[in-house]
Design a protein around this motif. Structure first.
Motif, PDB file in Angstrom:
ATOM      1  N   THR A 114       0.814  -1.203   0.000  1.00 33.28           N
ATOM      2  CA  THR A 114       0.000   0.000   0.000  1.00 33.28           C
ATOM      3  C   THR A 114       0.854   1.263   0.000  1.00 33.28           C
ATOM      4  O   THR A 114       2.081   1.224   0.152  1.00 33.28           O
ATOM      5  N   TRP A 115       0.156   2.394  -0.123  1.00 31.97           N
ATOM      6  CA  TRP A 115       0.774   3.717  -0.061  1.00 31.97           C
ATOM      7  C   TRP A 115       1.528   3.945   1.246  1.00 31.97           C
ATOM      8  O   TRP A 115       2.396   4.813   1.323  1.00 31.97           O
ATOM      9  N   ARG A 116       1.205   3.180   2.275  1.00 35.22           N
ATOM     10  CA  ARG A 116       1.753   3.456   3.603  1.00 35.22           C
ATOM     11  C   ARG A 116       3.201   3.008   3.753  1.00 35.22           C
ATOM     12  O   ARG A 116       3.895   3.408   4.683  1.00 35.22           O
ATOM     13  N   ARG A 138       5.723   6.363  -2.026  1.00 36.15           N
ATOM     14  CA  ARG A 138       4.534   5.519  -2.144  1.00 36.15           C
ATOM     15  C   ARG A 138       4.088   5.282  -3.583  1.00 36.15           C
ATOM     16  O   ARG A 138       3.174   4.498  -3.819  1.00 36.15           O
ATOM     17  N   TRP A 139       4.690   5.982  -4.561  1.00 32.51           N
ATOM     18  CA  TRP A 139       4.238   5.842  -5.944  1.00 32.51           C
ATOM     19  C   TRP A 139       4.521   4.436  -6.474  1.00 32.51           C
ATOM     20  O   TRP A 139       5.486   3.773  -6.088  1.00 32.51           O
ATOM     21  N   SER A 140       3.701   4.001  -7.395  1.00 32.95           N
ATOM     22  CA  SER A 140       3.826   2.648  -7.946  1.00 32.95           C
ATOM     23  C   SER A 140       5.183   2.419  -8.592  1.00 32.95           C
ATOM     24  O   SER A 140       5.768   1.341  -8.453  1.00 32.95           O
ATOM     25  N   ILE A 141       5.688   3.427  -9.300  1.00 32.88           N
ATOM     26  CA  ILE A 141       6.971   3.252  -9.976  1.00 32.88           C
ATOM     27  C   ILE A 141       8.098   3.094  -8.955  1.00 32.88           C
ATOM     28  O   ILE A 141       9.067   2.361  -9.194  1.00 32.88           O
ATOM     29  N   ALA A 142       7.979   3.740  -7.791  1.00 37.29           N
ATOM     30  CA  ALA A 142       8.994   3.574  -6.741  1.00 37.29           C
ATOM     31  C   ALA A 142       8.960   2.153  -6.197  1.00 37.29           C
ATOM     32  O   ALA A 142      10.015   1.535  -5.971  1.00 37.29           O
TER      33      ALA A 142
END
Length: 533
Positions: A114-116, A138-142
């Motif tokens: 998750t973003w957390r 929290r970004w998906s690419i990260a």
């Protein structure tokens, strides 16, 4: 609206359904043609900390979806005496960002991240330098790049990468799409094309070649759509997933799935330039629609978009009310222990209102609400803390006031960059989320934090589920060349001003004094993370 007219609208499908997957609740809202909710249903859920990562179980996704939909449809049956068999349009929304990676068979390759989670520091730093664009933890690419850096075996098998809202939409329609606002939390968006930034994708693909991946980034990302676009229709399988009773018909059109940031902007009519909204609940974020680009990259500021693609400066903090809620729960336990029965709403209101009677600066007390890590202040491990000196004025009023202050502490640090360094100007701020549920209190604390009048609309409590229902209805009923901004301003929010609280100078000065303690004491929070493993 006349009940018979509403009943006919339900039968004939002149309605819109919005379902949002929030951090603590999944909510379904059925909306009438006058934009008023007809019925709602919900399901409470919580993220889990497993193997060092915050996650949700996929079984809970579907149980929560079906439960919230069933409750809503039962409310329709009870109120209007008809079964819900169709709706005019459907939209799904969810917590932005995170990591959901699937193989070619459609199976999840790793637990939903998750973003957390704040374990993506090395990846985010490398990507920010590579793309010259702030890539938050929290970004998906990260998350994707961190998995690559970690040499996780599943990465080579990825066929599709999406978010929670995108996952649900895909399973119900067969379409791998995202709304542009939600997509802007996966990878940078080019607002001139309302698509993933092609130049930055090329830069990342060049970096990927060193990893010998069998896919390019474009291969695994969803298609991007803007507000008003159709994004597929409910399949027979999707209808059965949403409504296992079999009453709901297939073929209903769906709008692009959006993130909770985008639906919060819609639900507060904050999609035009110089407007802003603050969503404060488990996490807190402020969204400001910009008139011009920022002068440089700031690690504290995320650049995302509205659901129609306008650039937005976003200040996000992982932690807001979770620690505060825990303290309120403790006071509730004490009340029970001494034989006092008090419902949750009254308990929260009593304690929140007590905060307004405290010293302006919180009496010299200090609190950190970090249940999880907080990227903007470089705290990797969350350790909720309460600290005072022997001279602090330790009263219930000050205790509650400081915990309300703490809920906005890291948000304040990011907003100061926009207001002081970038000279960003806003005409209005609208608040929504649990922080604002008690009348006046959350607004007054927020106004003190940002020194700008804060408004709350009567509709703010409907939240993102209502926001995504509005986006579904915009897709269904918008006029030729009618922008989302015009649709909201002229149709939905015309004549709805809400309540506004102007900052009081004593509160502003008190919050500023608290923030000096907050910044100076961050070393305590960092040390606690090291000491309490």
């Amino acid at each position: 609206m006349d009940p018979n007219y509403t009943k006919d609208a339900i039968i004939s499908g002149r309605t819109a359904l919005g379902i949002e997957f929030g951090s603590t609740r999944i909510k379904a809202v059925l909306m009438a043609e006058d934009y008023a909710p007809i019925a709602s249903g919900s399901y409470e859920w919580e993220n889990r900390y497993e193997n060092g990562l915050w996650t949700y179980n996929l079984d809970d996704v579907w149980l929560g979806l079906q439960t919230s939909y069933r409750q809503m449809s039962e409310a329709v049956q009870a109120t209007y005496g008809v079964a819900l068999r169709t709706v005019g349009a459907i939209g799904f929304s969810g917590m932005m960002h995170g990591y959901m990676a699937f193989d070619r068979a459609g199976d999840l390759l790793a637990p939903f991240r998750t973003w957390r989670n704040t374990n993506t520091g090395p990846a985010a730093a490398e990507l920010t330098d590579l793309l010259q664009f702030n890539i938050p933890l929290r970004w998906s690419i990260a998350h994707l790049h961190q998995a690559i850096l970690n040499k996780e075996a599943h990465v080579a098998d990825i066929a599709y990468l999406t978010t929670l809202a995108g996952y649900v939409h895909w399973k119900l329609t067969g379409r791998k799409v995202l709304g542009v606002g939600e997509a802007s939390g996966m990878f940078p968006i080019d607002s001139t094309t309302n698509d993933f930034d092609a130049r930055k994708i090329a830069l990342y693909d060049a970096r990927l070649r060193a990893e010998n991946m069998p896919w390019t980034l474009r291969d695994i990302l969803p298609e991007v759509r803007v507000a008003g676009d159709e994004a597929g229709s409910l399949t027979e399988e999707g209808a059965a997933l949403l409504d296992p009773s079999g009453q709901l018909q297939a073929g209903i059109p769906l709008c692009p799935p959006e993130g909770d940031a985008g639906t919060g902007m819609v639900a507060t009519n904050s999609v035009a330039e110089r407007t802003a909204n603050v969503s404060a609940g488990t996490s807190v974020f402020a969204m400001i629609v910009l008139e011009k680009p920022l002068s440089k990259v700031y690690p504290e500021i995320d650049m995302v978009t509205t659901p129609s693609g306008k650039p937005v400066a976003m200040v996000h903090s992982n932690n807001c009310t979770s620690d505060l809620n825990a303290w309120v729960g403790l006071f509730g336990e004490f009340a029970q222990a001494v034989g006092i029965e008090i419902d949750q709403s009254r308990l929260f209101e009593t304690l929140y209102r007590q905060a307004l009677t405290g010293d302006a600066d919180g009496g010299g007390l200090l609190a950190y609400n970090f249940v999880s890590g907080e990227h903007n202040v470089h705290i990797e491990q969350g350790r909720p803390l309460f600290v005072r000196t022997p001279e602090s004025r330790f009263t219930l009023a000050n205790f509650m006031r400081v915990h309300l202050f703490s809920s906005l502490g890291t948000l304040k640090l990011g907003l100061d960059i926009l207001f002081e360094q970038e000279q960003v100007t806003i005409d209005r701020v609208l608040g929504h989320g649990g922080f604002f549920k008690t009348p006046e209190v959350g607004q007054r604390i927020m106004a003190a934090a940002i020194n700008v009048p804060v408004s709350v609309m009567a509709t703010a409590g409907e939240g993102g589920a209502w926001g995504i229902a509005l986006l579904a209805d915009y897709m269904r009923r918008r006029g030729a060349d009618e922008t989302l901004e015009a649709f909201l301003e002229r149709r939905v929010f015309a004549g709805k001003d809400g309540s506004t609280i102007t900052p009081q100078q004593a509160d502003v000065d008190g919050f500023a004094a608290f923030m000096e303690r907050f910044k100076a004491g961050l070393v305590i929070e960092a040390t606690a993370g090291d000491a309490m493993k």
